[in-house]
Design a protein around this motif. Sequence first.
Motif, PDB file in Angstrom:
ATOM      1  N   GLU A  54       0.831  -1.189   0.000  1.00  0.00           N
ATOM      2  CA  GLU A  54       0.000   0.000   0.000  1.00  0.00           C
ATOM      3  C   GLU A  54       0.872   1.247   0.000  1.00  0.00           C
ATOM      4  O   GLU A  54       1.976   1.240   0.519  1.00  0.00           O
ATOM      5  CB  GLU A  54      -0.908   0.041   1.228  1.00  0.00           C
ATOM      6  CG  GLU A  54      -1.955  -1.043   1.242  1.00  0.00           C
ATOM      7  CD  GLU A  54      -2.942  -0.870   2.376  1.00  0.00           C
ATOM      8  OE1 GLU A  54      -3.411   0.257   2.605  1.00  0.00           O
ATOM      9  OE2 GLU A  54      -3.243  -1.879   3.025  1.00  0.00           O
ATOM     10  N   GLU A  55       0.309   2.311  -0.580  1.00  0.00           N
ATOM     11  CA  GLU A  55       1.002   3.594  -0.600  1.00  0.00           C
ATOM     12  C   GLU A  55      -0.018   4.688  -0.298  1.00  0.00           C
ATOM     13  O   GLU A  55      -1.097   4.717  -0.864  1.00  0.00           O
ATOM     14  CB  GLU A  55       1.630   3.824  -1.967  1.00  0.00           C
ATOM     15  CG  GLU A  55       2.385   5.106  -2.090  1.00  0.00           C
ATOM     16  CD  GLU A  55       3.030   5.278  -3.458  1.00  0.00           C
ATOM     17  OE1 GLU A  55       3.618   6.346  -3.673  1.00  0.00           O
ATOM     18  OE2 GLU A  55       2.927   4.366  -4.300  1.00  0.00           O
ATOM     19  N   LEU A  56       0.337   5.574   0.619  1.00  0.00           N
ATOM     20  CA  LEU A  56      -0.525   6.679   1.009  1.00  0.00           C
ATOM     21  C   LEU A  56       0.214   7.975   0.705  1.00  0.00           C
ATOM     22  O   LEU A  56       1.304   8.204   1.226  1.00  0.00           O
ATOM     23  CB  LEU A  56      -0.866   6.597   2.496  1.00  0.00           C
ATOM     24  CG  LEU A  56      -1.741   7.685   3.088  1.00  0.00           C
ATOM     25  CD1 LEU A  56      -3.104   7.737   2.407  1.00  0.00           C
ATOM     26  CD2 LEU A  56      -1.910   7.466   4.585  1.00  0.00           C
ATOM     27  N   ILE A  57      -0.363   8.792  -0.164  1.00  0.00           N
ATOM     28  CA  ILE A  57       0.250  10.058  -0.549  1.00  0.00           C
ATOM     29  C   ILE A  57      -0.596  11.180   0.038  1.00  0.00           C
ATOM     30  O   ILE A  57      -1.778  11.319  -0.298  1.00  0.00           O
ATOM     31  CB  ILE A  57       0.340  10.199  -2.079  1.00  0.00           C
ATOM     32  CG1 ILE A  57       1.150   9.044  -2.662  1.00  0.00           C
ATOM     33  CG2 ILE A  57       0.956  11.543  -2.454  1.00  0.00           C
ATOM     34  CD1 ILE A  57       1.051   8.913  -4.160  1.00  0.00           C
ATOM     35  N   LEU A  58      -0.003  11.947   0.948  1.00  0.00           N
ATOM     36  CA  LEU A  58      -0.690  13.055   1.597  1.00  0.00           C
ATOM     37  C   LEU A  58      -0.103  14.360   1.081  1.00  0.00           C
ATOM     38  O   LEU A  58       1.094  14.584   1.167  1.00  0.00           O
ATOM     39  CB  LEU A  58      -0.523  12.976   3.116  1.00  0.00           C
ATOM     40  CG  LEU A  58      -1.054  11.711   3.786  1.00  0.00           C
ATOM     41  CD1 LEU A  58      -0.693  11.694   5.257  1.00  0.00           C
ATOM     42  CD2 LEU A  58      -2.547  11.599   3.601  1.00  0.00           C
ATOM     43  N   ASP A  66      -5.136  17.098   0.503  1.00  0.00           N
ATOM     44  CA  ASP A  66      -5.650  16.039  -0.373  1.00  0.00           C
ATOM     45  C   ASP A  66      -4.828  14.772  -0.193  1.00  0.00           C
ATOM     46  O   ASP A  66      -3.655  14.825   0.185  1.00  0.00           O
ATOM     47  CB  ASP A  66      -5.585  16.477  -1.842  1.00  0.00           C
ATOM     48  CG  ASP A  66      -6.487  17.667  -2.126  1.00  0.00           C
ATOM     49  OD1 ASP A  66      -7.559  17.758  -1.498  1.00  0.00           O
ATOM     50  OD2 ASP A  66      -6.116  18.500  -2.969  1.00  0.00           O
ATOM     51  N   TYR A  67      -5.456  13.626  -0.497  1.00  0.00           N
ATOM     52  CA  TYR A  67      -4.727  12.358  -0.398  1.00  0.00           C
ATOM     53  C   TYR A  67      -5.085  11.433  -1.552  1.00  0.00           C
ATOM     54  O   TYR A  67      -6.134  11.550  -2.172  1.00  0.00           O
ATOM     55  CB  TYR A  67      -4.987  11.663   0.938  1.00  0.00           C
ATOM     56  CG  TYR A  67      -6.313  10.934   1.016  1.00  0.00           C
ATOM     57  CD1 TYR A  67      -6.402   9.587   0.688  1.00  0.00           C
ATOM     58  CD2 TYR A  67      -7.477  11.582   1.406  1.00  0.00           C
ATOM     59  CE1 TYR A  67      -7.611   8.911   0.746  1.00  0.00           C
ATOM     60  CE2 TYR A  67      -8.686  10.923   1.467  1.00  0.00           C
ATOM     61  CZ  TYR A  67      -8.745   9.589   1.143  1.00  0.00           C
ATOM     62  OH  TYR A  67      -9.946   8.929   1.199  1.00  0.00           O
ATOM     63  N   ILE A  68      -4.170  10.501  -1.784  1.00  0.00           N
ATOM     64  CA  ILE A  68      -4.386   9.381  -2.705  1.00  0.00           C
ATOM     65  C   ILE A  68      -3.900   8.144  -1.959  1.00  0.00           C
ATOM     66  O   ILE A  68      -2.772   8.112  -1.465  1.00  0.00           O
ATOM     67  CB  ILE A  68      -3.584   9.540  -4.014  1.00  0.00           C
ATOM     68  CG1 ILE A  68      -3.973  10.822  -4.737  1.00  0.00           C
ATOM     69  CG2 ILE A  68      -3.784   8.325  -4.910  1.00  0.00           C
ATOM     70  CD1 ILE A  68      -3.064  11.163  -5.908  1.00  0.00           C
ATOM     71  N   GLN A  76      -7.793   2.462  -5.915  1.00  0.00           N
ATOM     72  CA  GLN A  76      -7.274   3.782  -5.600  1.00  0.00           C
ATOM     73  C   GLN A  76      -8.375   4.601  -4.936  1.00  0.00           C
ATOM     74  O   GLN A  76      -9.505   4.632  -5.411  1.00  0.00           O
ATOM     75  CB  GLN A  76      -6.799   4.466  -6.879  1.00  0.00           C
ATOM     76  CG  GLN A  76      -6.095   5.763  -6.667  1.00  0.00           C
ATOM     77  CD  GLN A  76      -5.571   6.346  -7.970  1.00  0.00           C
ATOM     78  OE1 GLN A  76      -6.137   6.105  -9.031  1.00  0.00           O
ATOM     79  NE2 GLN A  76      -4.502   7.102  -7.881  1.00  0.00           N
ATOM     80  N   GLN A  77      -8.035   5.234  -3.847  1.00  0.00           N
ATOM     81  CA  GLN A  77      -8.994   6.046  -3.101  1.00  0.00           C
ATOM     82  C   GLN A  77      -8.451   7.472  -3.053  1.00  0.00           C
ATOM     83  O   GLN A  77      -7.278   7.679  -2.785  1.00  0.00           O
ATOM     84  CB  GLN A  77      -9.124   5.471  -1.701  1.00  0.00           C
ATOM     85  CG  GLN A  77     -10.048   6.198  -0.778  1.00  0.00           C
ATOM     86  CD  GLN A  77     -10.102   5.515   0.575  1.00  0.00           C
ATOM     87  OE1 GLN A  77     -10.045   4.299   0.673  1.00  0.00           O
ATOM     88  NE2 GLN A  77     -10.198   6.308   1.612  1.00  0.00           N
ATOM     89  N   ARG A  78      -9.310   8.458  -3.330  1.00  0.00           N
ATOM     90  CA  ARG A  78      -8.907   9.870  -3.327  1.00  0.00           C
ATOM     91  C   ARG A  78      -9.862  10.664  -2.458  1.00  0.00           C
ATOM     92  O   ARG A  78     -11.010  10.279  -2.267  1.00  0.00           O
ATOM     93  CB  ARG A  78      -8.960  10.464  -4.736  1.00  0.00           C
ATOM     94  CG  ARG A  78      -7.960   9.919  -5.678  1.00  0.00           C
ATOM     95  CD  ARG A  78      -8.179  10.506  -7.073  1.00  0.00           C
ATOM     96  NE  ARG A  78      -7.155  10.064  -7.980  1.00  0.00           N
ATOM     97  CZ  ARG A  78      -6.016  10.717  -8.220  1.00  0.00           C
ATOM     98  NH1 ARG A  78      -5.791  11.860  -7.652  1.00  0.00           N
ATOM     99  NH2 ARG A  78      -5.126  10.224  -9.047  1.00  0.00           N
ATOM    100  N   GLY A  79      -9.374  11.788  -1.966  1.00  0.00           N
ATOM    101  CA  GLY A  79     -10.225  12.675  -1.183  1.00  0.00           C
ATOM    102  C   GLY A  79      -9.393  13.672  -0.412  1.00  0.00           C
ATOM    103  O   GLY A  79      -8.297  14.041  -0.819  1.00  0.00           O
TER     104      GLY A  79
END
Length: 123
Positions: A54-58, A66-68, A76-79
């Motif tokens: 998993e990778e979390l981009i903040l 924002d994050y991905i 892929q989850q965005r918000g």
Amino acid sequence: MSLLVVVVVAALVFFYVRATRRARLAWLQKLALPGRWLAEVPEASATAGADPVEELILKGEISGGDYIWLREDQSQQRGEWRVSGNNLELCRDGDASEMLDLHLFKPGQIGLEDKAGHRRIFH
């Protein structure tokens, strides 16, 4: 006399709030959340040379933006994200929010735990 008590109580509240805000800012700076976080590879996968699952981009400021989230199932989850107390709140685009318990193990290493108890360690 009562005016003096009110002034003393107001001063104490002011200094308490100021100290609390400074401590929160110091904690957020120590977390250094904005950036790219990679999930720790489970021990069984690490011996096989597997990539992080998993990778979390903040993106954004120290307390939100924002994050991905690239999940292990390739979804892929965005918000938007924000820190709320000791929680990381993820608000998906057009969906309900998800609250994750946020733990700082050491600089550059955090833990996230969802309501179901699923824990992930990110570097």
